[in-house]
Design an enzyme around this catalytic site. Sequence first.
Site, PDB file in Angstrom:
ATOM      1  N   TYR A   1       0.810  -1.230   0.000  1.00  0.00           N
ATOM      2  CA  TYR A   1       0.000   0.000   0.000  1.00  0.00           C
ATOM      3  C   TYR A   1       0.835   1.268   0.000  1.00  0.00           C
ATOM      4  O   TYR A   1       0.293   2.360   0.012  1.00  0.00           O
ATOM      5  CB  TYR A   1      -0.988   0.009   1.177  1.00  0.00           C
ATOM      6  CG  TYR A   1      -0.388  -0.197   2.544  1.00  0.00           C
ATOM      7  CD1 TYR A   1       0.279   0.822   3.203  1.00  0.00           C
ATOM      8  CD2 TYR A   1      -0.499  -1.427   3.190  1.00  0.00           C
ATOM      9  CE1 TYR A   1       0.827   0.627   4.459  1.00  0.00           C
ATOM     10  CE2 TYR A   1       0.055  -1.644   4.447  1.00  0.00           C
ATOM     11  CZ  TYR A   1       0.721  -0.603   5.074  1.00  0.00           C
ATOM     12  OH  TYR A   1       1.273  -0.815   6.313  1.00  0.00           O
ATOM     13  N   LYS A   2       2.169   1.155   0.030  1.00  0.00           N
ATOM     14  CA  LYS A   2       3.032   2.339   0.030  1.00  0.00           C
ATOM     15  C   LYS A   2       3.405   2.664  -1.416  1.00  0.00           C
ATOM     16  O   LYS A   2       2.553   3.058  -2.193  1.00  0.00           O
ATOM     17  CB  LYS A   2       4.218   2.093   0.958  1.00  0.00           C
ATOM     18  CG  LYS A   2       3.751   1.970   2.413  1.00  0.00           C
ATOM     19  CD  LYS A   2       4.839   1.636   3.408  1.00  0.00           C
ATOM     20  CE  LYS A   2       4.267   1.613   4.823  1.00  0.00           C
ATOM     21  NZ  LYS A   2       5.196   1.082   5.830  1.00  0.00           N
TER      22      LYS A   2
ATOM     23  N   ARG B   1       8.272  14.327   7.230  1.00  0.00           N
ATOM     24  CA  ARG B   1       8.685  13.312   6.258  1.00  0.00           C
ATOM     25  C   ARG B   1       8.021  13.607   4.907  1.00  0.00           C
ATOM     26  O   ARG B   1       6.810  13.832   4.836  1.00  0.00           O
ATOM     27  CB  ARG B   1       8.245  11.951   6.803  1.00  0.00           C
ATOM     28  CG  ARG B   1       8.897  10.768   6.167  1.00  0.00           C
ATOM     29  CD  ARG B   1       8.600   9.511   6.956  1.00  0.00           C
ATOM     30  NE  ARG B   1       7.172   9.163   6.926  1.00  0.00           N
ATOM     31  CZ  ARG B   1       6.718   7.922   7.043  1.00  0.00           C
ATOM     32  NH1 ARG B   1       7.553   6.914   7.201  1.00  0.00           N
ATOM     33  NH2 ARG B   1       5.422   7.678   7.020  1.00  0.00           N
TER      34      ARG B   1
HETATM   35  C1  LIG Z   1       4.665   0.544   7.055  1.00  0.00           C
HETATM   36  C2  LIG Z   1       5.587  -0.463   7.654  1.00  0.00           C
HETATM   37  C3  LIG Z   1       5.096  -1.650   8.202  1.00  0.00           C
HETATM   38  C4  LIG Z   1       3.613  -1.854   8.303  1.00  0.00           C
HETATM   39  O1  LIG Z   1       3.261  -3.098   8.780  1.00  0.00           O
HETATM   40  P1  LIG Z   1       1.732  -3.535   8.689  1.00  0.00           P
HETATM   41  O2  LIG Z   1       1.684  -4.836   9.342  1.00  0.00           O
HETATM   42  O3  LIG Z   1       1.372  -3.564   7.231  1.00  0.00           O
HETATM   43  O4  LIG Z   1       0.915  -2.489   9.378  1.00  0.00           O
HETATM   44  C5  LIG Z   1       6.007  -2.590   8.646  1.00  0.00           C
HETATM   45  N1  LIG Z   1       7.346  -2.356   8.577  1.00  0.00           N
HETATM   46  C6  LIG Z   1       7.839  -1.197   8.077  1.00  0.00           C
HETATM   47  C7  LIG Z   1       9.311  -1.003   8.016  1.00  0.00           C
HETATM   48  C8  LIG Z   1       6.974  -0.214   7.614  1.00  0.00           C
HETATM   49  O5  LIG Z   1       7.457   0.921   7.140  1.00  0.00           O
END
Ligand SMILES: *Cc1c(COP(=O)(O)O)cnc(C)c1O
Length: 416
Positions: A226-227, A375
Amino acid sequence: MTTREDCVAADRKDPLAPLKVRFELPPGVLYMDGNSLGVMPKGAAARAAGVITQEWGKDLIRSWNTAGWFELPVRLGDKLGSLLGAREGELVVTDTTSLNIFKALAAALRIQQQKQPSRRVILSERDNFPTDLYMIQGMIDLLEQGYEMRLIDADLPLDKALDDSVAVMLLSHVNYRSGQMHDMASVTALAHQRGALTIWDLAHAAGAVPVDLNGANADFAVGCTYKYLNGGPGSPAFIWVAPRHTQDFWQPLSGWWGHTRPFDMAVAYEPAGGIRRYLCGTQPIVSLSLVECGLDVAKAADMAQVREKSLALGDLFIKLVEERCAAHPLKLVTPRDHALRGSHVSFLHPNGYEVMQALIARGLIGDYREPEVLRFGLTPLYFGYADVWDAVDILTDVLDTRAWDKPEYQQRSTVT
Ligand SMILES: *Cc1c(COP(=O)(O)O)cnc(C)c1O
């Protein structure tokens, strides 16, 4: 680039510029938070409508076979894997990054237990994303076998921390806050030389920087869709396992989707031979289907061009902020060195939270991370050089006029 016209000219020459029209970008918004929630690909709404009205609405349960629902985590895994240096059948799109950390960590610890049982340290980084550290802590409590977490920080560098007690090392490829990037190949080589297995969290790397999992000889990897991959809010994450480890052990969330023949309805668990064993239960098909829309745009881009533009946008942003906001207490926390930088740029400001709220009110959407960090994500598929110029215009004005200094900007929302 010293004028806005220079930036517009650079956008005109940008080989990635044609991809921008494939995204829904609301007017009046400069979006610098694609590292947290990517924007919506234009195809996503039609795809969602198709899955809901046709595949679910009309074809109903037949769609598990006729619409390829059952194969979807693996088919999308292959598509995503091709962007990350994985071969077919090595990666699945499923669950959350946190859950995938649990699975990878459990499997890696079991492999080490069988080969080097005296190793009892799980190594990570103090400023790693908290969920990574929380999942390690939960695993240590669950196992009750005397494991301990060790954290790399300013006082304990990687080289010193990585001794012969380390079983598994879990690092983020690109740090979520500072944007600092590890050299995956050399860090993995060092870990292997010291006898540790590696798990790479690619949350801020997948779709943002070149990744070659097999080339780096990594052991396990997890990450979000989702990023930078624009899969949609809460879209399923991914897990990759090096083929040399796949048969060594299976992950402990041994649900029926990881069974070798789920529809035998057998009493005994028998893990699937390949990467399917990293699935657990029935997949969220609507959300999973939308991941493909983001992947299709990512696959249309040349990663070398994405990387080149990301670094150029970052250089430009840093230069303009430092020139034009020199009178303000902003401090760059992201490495300038290209080899050490991911695809976002962060600055410290003592009133970081309020400043970000004021920027968002002016249409420049970035985000805030404790402590004091502003950020700014740089997403070459839909963000350009003139956008950087305009963003710095807004930042400069908000700082020069102290527009951030209002009581309403001190109100903390749940999500920052
Ligand atoms: C955004 C992010 C997550 C998110 O984990 P979810 O289980 O999808 O909420 C995990 N690790 C890193 C390094 C992140 O930046």
